[in-house]
Design an enzyme around this catalytic site. Structure first.
Site, short mmCIF file in Angstrom:
data_model
loop_
_atom_site.label_atom_id
_atom_site.label_comp_id
_atom_site.label_asym_id
_atom_site.label_seq_id
_atom_site.Cartn_x
_atom_site.Cartn_y
_atom_site.Cartn_z
N GLN A 72 34.42 39.32 41.26
CA GLN A 72 33.94 39.57 39.91
C GLN A 72 33.19 40.90 39.80
O GLN A 72 32.79 41.49 40.80
CB GLN A 72 33.02 38.44 39.46
CG GLN A 72 33.74 37.12 39.22
CD GLN A 72 32.84 36.10 38.55
OE1 GLN A 72 32.27 35.26 39.22
NE2 GLN A 72 32.72 36.18 37.23
N HIS A 73 33.03 41.33 38.56
CA HIS A 73 32.09 42.38 38.15
C HIS A 73 32.51 43.81 38.47
O HIS A 73 31.96 44.75 37.89
CB HIS A 73 30.69 42.17 38.75
CG HIS A 73 30.16 40.78 38.65
ND1 HIS A 73 30.12 40.08 37.45
CD2 HIS A 73 29.65 39.95 39.59
CE1 HIS A 73 29.60 38.89 37.67
NE2 HIS A 73 29.31 38.77 38.95
N ASP A 234 36.33 34.82 41.17
CA ASP A 234 36.45 34.06 42.41
C ASP A 234 35.79 32.69 42.35
O ASP A 234 36.35 31.69 42.84
CB ASP A 234 35.93 34.87 43.61
CG ASP A 234 34.57 35.49 43.38
OD1 ASP A 234 33.93 35.20 42.33
OD2 ASP A 234 34.14 36.28 44.23
#
Length: 438
Positions: A72-73, A234
């Site tokens: 992520q991110h 995830d």
């Protein structure tokens, strides 16, 4: 047999599973490829690893649908020609900590939590975009679209990209994502399902194309007509792969720790302790992260000069509470609670309590106590928790499995080790194959 492909493009590597669409937990074949280390990575390395992992898994020729889960991110910024402008800043790149503080000062933590479910920290994409605006303004000015790692890989594997590298060209409006990954950006509202364009502009300095957010049963197609699921971050992918349901809380013990629960209700935490993510089913996935998890056991095993099996044996030879010996395991600061400059502390040392067995027990209890604080934070927001699912490398410790129910105060199940993010993506691909929605 209809086959589907699930992918986990994590920080460390790309894992691919090819599974039976009728039973997506049944892996037919699999492959993997390593990713480069670092907190800043050229996405081309992920693209190359994805292709190697697919080849290692026997290719896509007989696959009817696929989906990608991943870290992520991470900030992937594209220009108008679909080219990556600069290496991606990953979730674990902390240079944007100052940008997070600036955004909180401008909007207020409570306002940001209400609008996006998050209070910015350096992990989140919105802070990385603000850092780009402030430190690389020429790059920021060229940004035509912002994607996350799994968004960009999905776009490329569907056949899109720069005109000289892809059959379908740089159609930025064909970028797609899912609720879970969008909810980790800091400029998306998980309740309304809409992007917060004001926050995006405040971060980047101007508006840009964002991936279209697909619903849990929506799908698109690749250049060969295969159905493509929405993908997932995830943690949401792991929840799907585990089959987690409301009342379940997943405790993942890797180098760091995560505690996340499937919830029917959205959570809003202005302290920022609990991130109000969405999941991959239309529900929500409130999450707490800790910095100190399995590496606590690594550190104490090194100190005692033992392997993890012996550390476990020592811990189980000691009584609960380790005769008063207690380890506060903030070896390199902590995120929950937010104590970035903290250090670890061993207390309760007496001639009687200071034994190898008690130190091993204190390490396990201290690590689990940090994760239990995450459980308490979720309970404090009204999230129902009835069962913990223990995953990750640390879950393979016999002592961790035995002590966790006592520290957590709830039943604990330990699923067998598996590629749960990739399996969650495979489940999405199966749903896409079965669904009539598009």
């Amino acid at each position: 047999m209809s086959l589907v492909m699930g992918v986990d493009s994590s920080t460390q590597s790309c894992k691919v599973v090819i599974a039976d669409a009728a039973a997506p937990a049944s892996i037919v074949r699999e492959g993997r490829a390593a990713h480069p280390e670092g907190t800043e990575v050229d996405p081309a390395a992920w693209w190359a690893a994805l292709q190697r992992a697919i080849d290692a898994a026997g290719g896509l020729a007989d696959v009817e649908a696929w989906s990608i889960g991943g870290q992520q991110h991470g900030m992937v910024v594209l220009d108008a020609e679909g080219r990556v402008i600069r290496p991606a800043l990953l979730w674990n790149d902390t240079r944007s900590a100052g940008a997070a503080a600036d955004l909180i000062a401008e909007f207020g933590a409570a306002e940001l939590a209400q609008r996006t479910g998050l209070v910015p920290v350096a992990s989140f994409t919105i802070t990385k975009l603000r850092w780009l605006r402030d430190h690389e303004p020429d790059h920021a000015a060229r940004v035509a679209a912002v994607a996350l790692p799994h968004d960009w890989l999905t776009w490329r594997l569907r056949g899109f990209g720069p005109a000289d590298e892809s059959p379908r060209g740089p159609v930025l409006d064909e970028l797609v994502t899912d609720r879970s990954d969008a909810s980790g950006t800091g400029y998306w509202n998980p309740e309304t399902g809409d992007a917060d364009r004001d926050l995006l502009t405040a971060a980047l300095g101007h508006d840009a194309v964002l991936p279209r957010v697909l619903g849990p049963e929506e799908w698109v197609t690749d250049a060969d007509g295969r159905r493509v699921g929405s993908g997932a971050g995830d943690n949401a992918g792991a929840a799907l792969g585990l089959g987690a349901a409301p009342g379940d809380v997943v405790v993942s013990i890797g180098t760091s720790g995560t505690v996340f629960a499937v919830s029917d209700e959205r959570t809003i935490d202005p302290t920022g302790t609990v991130a109000g993510f969405a999941d991959g089913t239309g529900r929500f996935l409130p999450l707490v992260a800790t910095l100190n998890a399995a590496r606590v056991l690594d550190a104490i095993a090194r100190l005692l000069g033992v392997d993890h099996d012996e550390l476990s044996r020592l811990a189980l030879a000691a009584a609960s509470g380790a005769d008063g010996l207690a380890l506060q395991p903030y070896f390199e600061g902590e995120r929950t609670p937010n104590l970035p400059d903290a250090t670890a502390t061993l207390s309760g040392m007496t001639l009687a309590s200071t034994t190898r067995e008690n130190l091993a027990r204190a390490a396990v209890e201290g690590m689990l106590g940090g994760l239990a604080a995450g459980l308490d934070a979720l309970r404090g927001l009204g999230v129902p928790l009835r069962r913990a699912l223990l995953i990750g490398g640390g879950a393979q410790s016999e002592a961790v499995r035995a002590i966790a129910p006592v520290v957590f105060g709830m039943p604990v199940d330990v699923p067998p080790p598996g590629e749960y993010v990739a399996l969650g993506a495979a489940r999405q691909a199966s749903q896409a194959l079965a669904s009539s929605a598009s």
